[in-house]
Design an enzyme around this catalytic site. Structure first.
Site, PDB file in Angstrom:
ATOM      1  N   ASP A 169      -7.483  -9.374  10.193  1.00 15.68           N
ATOM      2  CA  ASP A 169      -7.754  -7.982  10.577  1.00 15.68           C
ATOM      3  C   ASP A 169      -7.164  -7.783  11.979  1.00 15.68           C
ATOM      4  O   ASP A 169      -7.753  -8.180  12.983  1.00 15.68           O
ATOM      5  CB  ASP A 169      -9.268  -7.737  10.575  1.00 15.68           C
ATOM      6  CG  ASP A 169      -9.612  -6.302  10.934  1.00 15.68           C
ATOM      7  OD1 ASP A 169      -8.734  -5.583  11.472  1.00 15.68           O
ATOM      8  OD2 ASP A 169     -10.752  -5.885  10.683  1.00 15.68           O
ATOM      9  N   LYS A 204     -16.905   1.530   9.861  1.00  7.95           N
ATOM     10  CA  LYS A 204     -15.727   0.770  10.317  1.00  7.95           C
ATOM     11  C   LYS A 204     -15.636   0.767  11.837  1.00  7.95           C
ATOM     12  O   LYS A 204     -15.314  -0.240  12.457  1.00  7.95           O
ATOM     13  CB  LYS A 204     -14.445   1.435   9.781  1.00  7.95           C
ATOM     14  CG  LYS A 204     -13.858   0.692   8.607  1.00  7.95           C
ATOM     15  CD  LYS A 204     -12.644   1.379   8.069  1.00  7.95           C
ATOM     16  CE  LYS A 204     -12.638   1.187   6.562  1.00  7.95           C
ATOM     17  NZ  LYS A 204     -11.496   1.777   5.912  1.00  7.95           N
ATOM     18  N   ASN A 245       0.853  -1.189   0.000  1.00  4.92           N
ATOM     19  CA  ASN A 245       0.000   0.000   0.000  1.00  4.92           C
ATOM     20  C   ASN A 245       0.884   1.232   0.000  1.00  4.92           C
ATOM     21  O   ASN A 245       1.990   1.181   0.547  1.00  4.92           O
ATOM     22  CB  ASN A 245      -0.852   0.031   1.270  1.00  4.92           C
ATOM     23  CG  ASN A 245      -2.028  -0.919   1.208  1.00  4.92           C
ATOM     24  OD1 ASN A 245      -2.705  -0.996   0.188  1.00  4.92           O
ATOM     25  ND2 ASN A 245      -2.267  -1.621   2.292  1.00  4.92           N
TER      26      ASN A 245
HETATM   27  O1  C5P Z   1     -11.158  -2.191   7.436  1.00  3.12           O
HETATM   28  P1  C5P Z   1     -10.022  -1.322   7.085  1.00  3.12           P
HETATM   29  O2  C5P Z   1      -8.827  -2.088   6.642  1.00  3.12           O
HETATM   30  O3  C5P Z   1     -10.304  -0.255   6.107  1.00  3.12           O
HETATM   31  O4  C5P Z   1      -9.666  -0.577   8.465  1.00  3.12           O
HETATM   32  C1  C5P Z   1      -8.556   0.234   8.619  1.00  3.12           C
HETATM   33  C2  C5P Z   1      -8.061   0.127  10.031  1.00  3.12           C
HETATM   34  O5  C5P Z   1      -7.869  -1.243  10.381  1.00  3.12           O
HETATM   35  C3  C5P Z   1      -6.722   0.774  10.220  1.00  3.12           C
HETATM   36  O6  C5P Z   1      -6.657   1.216  11.563  1.00  3.12           O
HETATM   37  C4  C5P Z   1      -5.744  -0.367   9.981  1.00  3.12           C
HETATM   38  O7  C5P Z   1      -4.517  -0.158  10.617  1.00  3.12           O
HETATM   39  C5  C5P Z   1      -6.489  -1.530  10.578  1.00  3.12           C
HETATM   40  N1  C5P Z   1      -6.238  -2.812   9.884  1.00  3.12           N
HETATM   41  C6  C5P Z   1      -5.636  -3.856  10.555  1.00  3.12           C
HETATM   42  N2  C5P Z   1      -5.449  -5.057   9.929  1.00  3.12           N
HETATM   43  C7  C5P Z   1      -5.849  -5.248   8.660  1.00  3.12           C
HETATM   44  C8  C5P Z   1      -6.452  -4.191   7.960  1.00  3.12           C
HETATM   45  C9  C5P Z   1      -6.619  -2.990   8.610  1.00  3.12           C
HETATM   46  O8  C5P Z   1      -5.262  -3.686  11.714  1.00  3.12           O
HETATM   47  N3  C5P Z   1      -5.650  -6.414   8.078  1.00  3.12           N
END
Ligand code: C5P
Length: 397
Positions: A307, A338, A209
């Site tokens: 996640d 979220k 990313n």
């Molecule tokens: O659901 P999404 O990925 O958009 O959410 C973003 C938040 O979740 C951010 O705080 C990111 O650091 C965290 N995140 C995480 N593990 C993932 C994806 C996102 O901790 N696999």
């Protein structure tokens, strides 16, 4: 300017690191501080007072019997006017004198006569730093409330390598700035993730990313400035680790996931700033994939990453969890959904726009009380405002 209106007395003692103190004066002045330099006699053998006079814009004091001070009480006059005293470099001899209350020159006398906070940046050969006498002195100085800044580890002027070299001027400046921040998270432990993750396809390619890590690093610095013990789990970025922050470097989402689970116990706050890749290649190809060996373009099968934030928030006794939502549209709607789906008390929304990757940002905080917009500002300023809100939520818990 981080030190506008602050008066700092900078003591320079005799050590080769005195040359770094010249740069330190320049940085302190650039941040708006007025700096009065006081040198020990030994320090003048390393750098001339004229250098410090030119950089600070003030005459330098070296002599206890300096007749420029009307009442001949330079030691009292100089420390009374200061918001903080900083001694950099602080030699082993100076630390020994300080620990024992000796005052046989202007600098040691004014340090003894101070009524403001004292920070010292030790600088010496690694064996001098390791010597039981120095350890004893440093321990008693800490007990006396003196803030010991550093030392760092690395090459030394004597040709050896180890712990004892003075921190870089920029790091000492950060410590000075940190000193003046309110200690809203004193005694708390904070765990953060920052930067991107990199999901390898083969030895030279991968999926990632766009993320510089600047926001996450700024928040770890702000949390540490607020008095917290901070652990930063960082994906691959080109940023120096903020002073006093413990950094654990990882590459992939799975490594970040494992590191967070290994570190999370006993933390009061978890801030997930990292731009974690949602998917990784299902298979890692051991050798570089060659083009032209197949008729069609290769396909990469993907597998979902865990996640991390969602899992931590679902622990039986989770730390206070803070998430990030970087969105290109519908910020409020996506951020709130979220926050609800991950069951976290606070999410930080930012609209991905022109400033992406820069030093400035615009944020909106979403919590149970509603939305709190933070207007465009430097990332470190936004990070400090975020810390204020986190401290409020922690208090309410
Ligand atoms: O659901 P999404 O990925 O958009 O959410 C973003 C938040 O979740 C951010 O705080 C990111 O650091 C965290 N995140 C995480 N593990 C993932 C994806 C996102 O901790 N696999």
């Amino acid at each position: 300017m981080e030190l506008a209106g602050k008066s700092i007395v900078l003591g320079v003692t005799g050590g080769i690191a005195a040359y770094k103190a010249a740069e330190l004066v320049r940085l302190l002045v650039k941040e708006g501080a007025s700096v009065q330099v006081v040198m020990s006699e030994a320090a003048t053998h390393f750098v001339g007072p004229v250098t410090f006079q030119a950089l600070s814009g003030r005459p330098v004091f070296t002599d206890q019997w300096d007749s420029r001070v009307d009442n001949n009480m330079a030691h009292i006059d100089l420390s009374r006017a200061a918001d903080a005293l900083l001694v950099a470099p602080a030699s082993a001899d100076f630390l020994a004198k300080l620990a024992n209350g000796l005052a046989d020159d202007l600098l040691t006398t004014l340090v003894l006569a101070r009524d403001c906070p004292l920070l010292v940046a030790p600088a010496m050969n690694r064996q001098m730093w390791d010597n039981p006498a120095t350890r004893r002195n440093v321990a008693s100085l800490r007990g006396d409330g003196v803030l010991i800044v550093g030392p760092g580890c690395g090459d030394q002027a004597c040709g050896e390598s180890g712990l004892g070299r003075m921190l870089e001027a920029a790091e000492i400046l950060d410590e000075m700035v940190a000193h003046f921040q309110p200690k809203l998270l004193a005694g708390k432990r904070v765990l953060l993730t920052a930067g991107p993750t990199f999901e390898a396809i083969d030895p030279v390619r991968g999926i990632t990313n766009l993320s510089t890590g600047k926001m996450g690093y700024a928040i770890s610095r702000a949390a540490r400035e607020a008095g917290a013990a901070v652990t930063l789990i960082s994906g691959p970025v080109c940023l120096p680790c903020p002073v006093g922050v413990r950094r654990i470097a990882v590459t992939s989402a799975l490594q970040m996931h494992a590191a967070v689970h290994a570190q999370v116990a006993d933390n009061d706050i978890f801030i997930a700033v990292a731009a974690v890749a949602d998917y990784r290649p299902a298979q890692f190809v051991e050798q570089k994939i060659k083009k032209g060996l197949r008729a069609a373009a290769p396909t990469i099968e993907l597998q979902q990453n865990p996640d991390i934030l969602g899992e931590i928030a679902a622990l039986p006794e989770p730390p206070l969890c803070v998430g990030f939502a970087a969105e290109s549209e519908n910020l409020a709607e996506y951020a709130e959904s979220k926050r609800r789906s991950k069951k976290i008390p606070l999410i930080v929304g930012n609209l991905i726009g022109d400033g992406f990757g820069g030093d400035q940002n615009t944020l909106i905080l979403f919590d149970d009380d509603g939305q709190h917009p933070l207007p465009p500002a430097a990332k470190i300023d936004l990070a400090r405002q975020l810390v204020v809100r986190i401290a409020m939520l922690l208090e309410k818990r």
